[in-house]
Design an enzyme around this catalytic site. Structure first.
Site, mmCIF file in Angstrom:
data_model
loop_
_atom_site.group_PDB
_atom_site.id
_atom_site.type_symbol
_atom_site.label_atom_id
_atom_site.label_comp_id
_atom_site.label_asym_id
_atom_site.label_seq_id
_atom_site.Cartn_x
_atom_site.Cartn_y
_atom_site.Cartn_z
ATOM 1 N N ASP A 1 -1.067 -14.078 0.201
ATOM 2 C CA ASP A 1 -1.334 -13.883 1.623
ATOM 3 C C ASP A 1 -1.048 -15.192 2.345
ATOM 4 O O ASP A 1 -1.315 -16.274 1.806
ATOM 5 C CB ASP A 1 -2.792 -13.463 1.837
ATOM 6 C CG ASP A 1 -3.034 -12.936 3.243
ATOM 7 O OD1 ASP A 1 -3.207 -13.759 4.157
ATOM 8 O OD2 ASP A 1 -3.030 -11.707 3.425
ATOM 9 N N ARG B 1 0.784 -1.227 0.000
ATOM 10 C CA ARG B 1 0.000 0.000 0.000
ATOM 11 C C ARG B 1 0.820 1.282 0.000
ATOM 12 O O ARG B 1 0.271 2.360 -0.221
ATOM 13 C CB ARG B 1 -0.947 0.002 1.214
ATOM 14 C CG ARG B 1 -2.115 -0.956 1.068
ATOM 15 C CD ARG B 1 -2.961 -0.972 2.322
ATOM 16 N NE ARG B 1 -2.280 -1.647 3.416
ATOM 17 C CZ ARG B 1 -2.661 -1.604 4.687
ATOM 18 N NH1 ARG B 1 -3.709 -0.874 5.025
ATOM 19 N NH2 ARG B 1 -1.991 -2.266 5.610
ATOM 20 N N ARG C 1 -5.289 -2.362 -6.656
ATOM 21 C CA ARG C 1 -6.180 -2.952 -5.654
ATOM 22 C C ARG C 1 -7.601 -2.411 -5.802
ATOM 23 O O ARG C 1 -8.571 -3.160 -5.679
ATOM 24 C CB ARG C 1 -5.644 -2.678 -4.242
ATOM 25 C CG ARG C 1 -6.526 -3.227 -3.134
ATOM 26 C CD ARG C 1 -5.808 -3.205 -1.815
ATOM 27 N NE ARG C 1 -6.706 -3.437 -0.702
ATOM 28 C CZ ARG C 1 -6.313 -3.643 0.547
ATOM 29 N NH1 ARG C 1 -5.021 -3.636 0.844
ATOM 30 N NH2 ARG C 1 -7.179 -3.850 1.510
ATOM 31 N N TYR D 1 -4.117 -17.590 13.752
ATOM 32 C CA TYR D 1 -5.263 -16.942 13.111
ATOM 33 C C TYR D 1 -6.477 -17.872 13.065
ATOM 34 O O TYR D 1 -7.619 -17.435 13.240
ATOM 35 C CB TYR D 1 -4.895 -16.496 11.693
ATOM 36 C CG TYR D 1 -3.965 -15.308 11.657
ATOM 37 C CD1 TYR D 1 -4.451 -14.020 11.869
ATOM 38 C CD2 TYR D 1 -2.608 -15.466 11.419
ATOM 39 C CE1 TYR D 1 -3.596 -12.915 11.826
ATOM 40 C CE2 TYR D 1 -1.751 -14.378 11.383
ATOM 41 C CZ TYR D 1 -2.248 -13.105 11.594
ATOM 42 O OH TYR D 1 -1.405 -12.016 11.569
#
Length: 352
Positions: free
Chosen positions: A74, A28, A37, A151
């Site tokens: 990811d 970003r 994106r 996670y």
């Protein structure tokens, strides 16, 4: 390959200068990334689209003289493919609709079959290798089993790691069952990336550093050791270097180096000179400037690069990187100052 400096450094072979890349180098902080994106519609749409994943992988290489590309993806693609329902909440990071919190849920999980479960990642690797056209190497990657499990059990980001540590200490057999399935999945995943064209792979153990020394060995390092050995057995002819990166893992540097990995990634809390003296010529070292220093002026950035190069000293086996990923607020000109400083200041450490 026109520039194999990164691969040579991982193998501790002589190089003319210290190679450099940045964790999260496609991200970003780059306006072109933000535009792509937005075009994709969301982060999941971006990394699930091989053409767009290729586009953003190559963006930093078009802007900077980097010595490696890293697959844009990811770490949570594996648990997502296992059916946990990954989604990204605005301002909150990744979350799962179906977190894994029972023995029954763990038993139900199937080991990843990458070709069937994550074909878009493999297609992206193939396309990126083609577009790179042997200019610089391509890095593949995965999260570590412990980090993925964090996670999966917590259901998203966490500050206290209460749920996963409770399972680890109260239901240890279930924890090991999950970690073993994840280790087998990562072996399959990285092997598939290598078959598709990845020339080095990195395992991101983002949350290994939240464990005690004994727990780190039991729940994190043991499974990364299994992955390193499994990937190397499956790819003997390819001879693909493996990098292990545990954030806050400097206390266990010797143990990480003993896994048969080729390179140990360091975060910014570890003095790289101390690390080199500890591991000798056993492994290469990657790192390790504090990403926050990219908020400084170019002169300060250059001085820090010089200090880290001096701390490592002369000889092969150093891949320059940040101690963690570049953050979204960084001015791309400061990233360029960082990369240029490595290339300009490092040749003196590689003269015979």
């Amino acid at each position: 390959m026109s520039n194999d400096t990164f691969l040579r450094a991982l193998r501790r072979q002589p190089v003319d200068y210290t190679p450099v890349w940045m964790m999260r180098q496609a991200g970003r902080y780059l306006p072109e990334y933000r535009a792509t994106r937005q075009k994709a519609g969301g982060i999941q749409d971006l990394f699930a689209n091989p053409e767009l994943a290729c586009e953003v992988t190559l963006q930093p290489l078009e802007r900077f003289e980097l010595d490696a590309a890293i697959l844009f993806s990811d770490i949570l693609t594996i648990p997502d493919a296992m059916g946990l329902g990954l989604y990204f909440a605005e301002g909150e990071g990744p979350k799962f609709r179906e977190p894994v919190r029972t023995v029954a849920a763990i038993e139900k999980l199937e080991v990843l079959q990458t070709s069937k479960d994550l074909p878009y990642v493999i297609d992206a690797v193939k396309l990126i290798r083609k577009e790179l056209n042997n200019t610089v190497p391509l890095i593949g990657f995965s999260g570590s089993p412990w980090t993925l499990a964090t996670y999966m059990i917590e259901g998203g980001s966490t500050k206290d790691f209460a749920r996963i540590k409770t399972m680890a200490y109260q239901n240890t057999d279930a924890m090991h069952l999950l970690l073993d399935k994840l280790a087998d999945s990562v072996i399959d995943y990285l092997t598939a990336q290598i078959a598709a064209g990845a020339q080095a792979v990195q395992i991101f153990d983002t949350w290994g550093g939240v464990l005690s020394a004994a727990a780190y060995e039991e729940f994190s390092l043991a499974y990364m050791r299994k992955i390193v050995n499994g990937v190397k057995r499956a790819n003997i002819e390819a001879d693909v270097p493996v990098i292990l990166f545990t954030k806050n893992g400097g206390l266990w540097l010797d143990d990480i180096a003993d896994t048969a990995c080729d390179c140990v990634g360091l975060d910014w809390t570890m003095d790289i000179g101390v690390a080199r003296r500890a591991v000798g010529n056993k492994v290469a070292l990657q790192g390790n400037m504090d990403p926050a220093l990219l908020r400084a002026n170019p002169e300060r950035i250059r001085a820090e690069v010089g200090s880290i190069l001096a701390a490592f000293g002369h000889g092969a086996g150093h891949v320059f990187n940040l101690g963690h990923g570049i953050t979204p607020d960084i001015d791309p000109d400061n990233a360029k100052a960082f990369i240029d400083a490595v290339h300009e200041l490092s040749p003196q450490y590689h003269q015979s």
